[in-house]
Write an enzyme that holds these catalytic residues in place. Sequence first.
Site, PDB file in Angstrom:
ATOM      1  CG  ASN A   1      -4.621   5.456   0.393  1.00  0.00           C
ATOM      2  OD1 ASN A   1      -3.691   6.225   0.205  1.00  0.00           O
ATOM      3  ND2 ASN A   1      -4.515   4.140   0.229  1.00  0.00           N
TER       4      ASN A   1
ATOM      5  CD  GLU B   1     -23.564   4.759  -0.736  1.00  0.00           C
ATOM      6  OE1 GLU B   1     -24.735   4.916  -0.416  1.00  0.00           O
ATOM      7  OE2 GLU B   1     -23.227   4.030  -1.694  1.00  0.00           O
TER       8      GLU B   1
ATOM      9  CD  GLU C   1      -3.105  -2.413  -2.759  1.00  0.00           C
ATOM     10  OE1 GLU C   1      -2.132  -2.541  -2.003  1.00  0.00           O
ATOM     11  OE2 GLU C   1      -3.998  -1.562  -2.606  1.00  0.00           O
TER      12      GLU C   1
ATOM     13  CE  LYS D   1     -15.107  -2.927  -4.363  1.00  0.00           C
ATOM     14  NZ  LYS D   1     -14.108  -2.403  -5.301  1.00  0.00           N
TER      15      LYS D   1
HETATM   16  P1  NAP Z   1      -4.895   2.255   4.234  1.00  0.00           P
HETATM   17  O1  NAP Z   1      -4.369   3.400   3.432  1.00  0.00           O
HETATM   18  O2  NAP Z   1      -4.132   0.985   4.281  1.00  0.00           O
HETATM   19  O3  NAP Z   1      -5.055   2.786   5.758  1.00  0.00           O
HETATM   20  C1  NAP Z   1      -5.322   1.936   6.831  1.00  0.00           C
HETATM   21  C2  NAP Z   1      -5.232   2.750   8.128  1.00  0.00           C
HETATM   22  O4  NAP Z   1      -5.634   1.929   9.197  1.00  0.00           O
HETATM   23  C3  NAP Z   1      -3.829   3.243   8.449  1.00  0.00           C
HETATM   24  O5  NAP Z   1      -3.875   4.538   8.959  1.00  0.00           O
HETATM   25  C4  NAP Z   1      -3.333   2.272   9.531  1.00  0.00           C
HETATM   26  O6  NAP Z   1      -2.484   2.846  10.478  1.00  0.00           O
HETATM   27  C5  NAP Z   1      -4.638   1.893  10.217  1.00  0.00           C
HETATM   28  N1  NAP Z   1      -4.577   0.549  10.759  1.00  0.00           N
HETATM   29  C6  NAP Z   1      -4.480  -0.623  10.075  1.00  0.00           C
HETATM   30  N2  NAP Z   1      -4.449  -1.662  10.913  1.00  0.00           N
HETATM   31  C7  NAP Z   1      -4.530  -1.137  12.156  1.00  0.00           C
HETATM   32  C8  NAP Z   1      -4.525  -1.684  13.474  1.00  0.00           C
HETATM   33  N3  NAP Z   1      -4.432  -2.997  13.657  1.00  0.00           N
HETATM   34  N4  NAP Z   1      -4.633  -0.847  14.523  1.00  0.00           N
HETATM   35  C9  NAP Z   1      -4.712   0.496  14.330  1.00  0.00           C
HETATM   36  N5  NAP Z   1      -4.724   1.066  13.124  1.00  0.00           N
HETATM   37  C10 NAP Z   1      -4.625   0.271  12.050  1.00  0.00           C
HETATM   38  O7  NAP Z   1      -6.382   1.902   3.824  1.00  0.00           O
HETATM   39  P2  NAP Z   1      -7.402   2.773   2.928  1.00  0.00           P
HETATM   40  O8  NAP Z   1      -7.029   2.698   1.507  1.00  0.00           O
HETATM   41  O9  NAP Z   1      -7.584   4.106   3.560  1.00  0.00           O
HETATM   42  O10 NAP Z   1      -8.735   1.909   3.085  1.00  0.00           O
HETATM   43  C11 NAP Z   1      -9.463   1.890   4.303  1.00  0.00           C
HETATM   44  C12 NAP Z   1     -10.751   1.073   4.099  1.00  0.00           C
HETATM   45  O11 NAP Z   1     -11.550   1.699   3.111  1.00  0.00           O
HETATM   46  C13 NAP Z   1     -10.504  -0.363   3.616  1.00  0.00           C
HETATM   47  O12 NAP Z   1     -11.459  -1.215   4.197  1.00  0.00           O
HETATM   48  C14 NAP Z   1     -10.730  -0.267   2.117  1.00  0.00           C
HETATM   49  O13 NAP Z   1     -11.155  -1.489   1.555  1.00  0.00           O
HETATM   50  C15 NAP Z   1     -11.841   0.773   2.067  1.00  0.00           C
HETATM   51  N6  NAP Z   1     -11.902   1.498   0.785  1.00  0.00           N
HETATM   52  C16 NAP Z   1     -10.786   2.112   0.306  1.00  0.00           C
HETATM   53  C17 NAP Z   1     -10.870   2.799  -0.895  1.00  0.00           C
HETATM   54  C18 NAP Z   1      -9.657   3.506  -1.458  1.00  0.00           C
HETATM   55  O14 NAP Z   1      -9.778   4.142  -2.509  1.00  0.00           O
HETATM   56  N7  NAP Z   1      -8.504   3.459  -0.811  1.00  0.00           N
HETATM   57  C19 NAP Z   1     -12.078   2.828  -1.607  1.00  0.00           C
HETATM   58  C20 NAP Z   1     -13.198   2.195  -1.076  1.00  0.00           C
HETATM   59  C21 NAP Z   1     -13.098   1.542   0.143  1.00  0.00           C
HETATM   60  P3  NAP Z   1      -0.966   3.295  10.117  1.00  0.00           P
HETATM   61  O15 NAP Z   1      -1.127   4.375   9.092  1.00  0.00           O
HETATM   62  O16 NAP Z   1      -0.402   3.821  11.391  1.00  0.00           O
HETATM   63  O17 NAP Z   1      -0.303   2.074   9.591  1.00  0.00           O
END
Ligand code: NAP
Length: 450
Positions: free
Chosen positions: A16, A130, A191, A206
């Site tokens: 995301n 941040e 989720e 947080k």
């Molecule tokens: P996400 O959609 O689940 O994406 C995770 C990404 O990491 C995917 O591209 C996945 O690859 C890759 N990945 C996971 N495990 C891996 C591994 N072992 N080796 C290589 N690649 C790996 O997560 P997200 O929502 O973008 O969130 C990312 C971070 O930002 C998290 O720590 C979350 O808490 C933080 N965050 C998110 C938001 C939000 O609105 N989503 C807001 C604030 C903070 P694949 O795609 O190939 O599976």
Amino acid sequence: MIEYRNLRVALLGAGNVGAQVASMLLEHGTELAERAGAGLELVGIAVRDPRAKRHAELPSELFTTDAEQLIAGADIVIELMGGLEPARSHILHALNSGADVITGNKALLATHGAELFETAEQVGAQLYYEAAVAGAIPIIRPLRESLAGDHITRIMGIVNGTTNFILDRMSRLGETQEQALAVATELGYAEADPTADVDGFDAAQKAAILAGLAFHTNVPLESVYREGIRGITLEQVESAARAGHVLKLLAICERIEAADGSEGVSARVYPALIPDSHPLAAVHGAKNAVFIEADAAGDLMFYGAGAGGRETASAVLGDVVSAARRHVIGGPGIAESHGATVTVLPIDQIVTRYSVRLRVNDRPGVLATVATVFAEHGVSVETVEQTVAHPDAELGDVLADAVPGESGSTATLVIGTHRAAEAALAATVTALAANDAVRAVDSVLRVEGI
Ligand code: NAP
């Protein structure tokens, strides 16, 4: 045309947030270079499945499954994989290779933050985060830099959009928690397994980060008191509204005095009542807000999108520009300010107001009995609201000692207290539960922001 030095940026994760970060880096590279004083070259994106469909059009040649190799040649590493491992190991590797690291991983920081910050300090690198709290809202930098000269006394935050969305629908649309959660799931705010949000785990992570920053100390995740919204009923939300309150899941970080008079801090998460007039009461839907009380600055509120791929990418890219500037200027990273020796105190040491909901026998003298129990434990009653559950019972039977009530009918009392110690309130509740006049203690909610 200015010739910028080129910085190699490695991205771990293209979900995301990561996909948006990559897309914005590629799209706005020139503009960002001018702001950063360095070219920002995205050299690769590590993922699990390089062929998976992404939320943005990204060049396929950037994708790799070899995160370690990518990190080895990078000046800046952006970790957006989430989870504890391998994210922790990758960040340690990046810091130890001299790269600055940017992460949005609150779970990792709340669990292993001390180790990561220590490593960054030892090697003279910088860890930026941040995006880890309240998504797009700039809150880490204001706490770390803008308010570094002030004395923060209290932070109250709505830092979990999912639970705010649920409570807001209960309050404004009269939905039950189950109905509101179903809508949140359908719209992608929750989720499939909503435990992390609904049970307050996400907000607690947080709170640990915010408390550490605000009070310049290390606040372990285990020391954050946590209650989620799972048990909250529509009845409680409606009763709150009648009393001029709104229910919010709050993360609270506060300086408090310990029983022995020493200074301590409290970090806690629970659903609490706040007055309609409080700025946090106006935070609707999935929005986040953080309300800060500081000695000199007074009250400050930071409001906006707490999640969302593109919104969160904004916070990440702000960190990328800061990291690039630091590389250009040189010098060691600024260590996290965790030197204060204040104790994180347990929940029974806090002092706040309470709203206690009781089911009592609807008969004369019950209110006096209940009031005595509160008084005996040093908790002063401020307000009483009564509703009679038995359809035939007379409203007021409990309040008017002289009017005999119907045997078997029950009434609900909602008792608001003045400020009281949590330990005294807990003892009161135990005594109430054991009292013959009380059929059940239905709920105990804290009242904040008064
Ligand atoms: P996400 O959609 O689940 O994406 C995770 C990404 O990491 C995917 O591209 C996945 O690859 C890759 N990945 C996971 N495990 C891996 C591994 N072992 N080796 C290589 N690649 C790996 O997560 P997200 O929502 O973008 O969130 C990312 C971070 O930002 C998290 O720590 C979350 O808490 C933080 N965050 C998110 C938001 C939000 O609105 N989503 C807001 C604030 C903070 P694949 O795609 O190939 O599976």
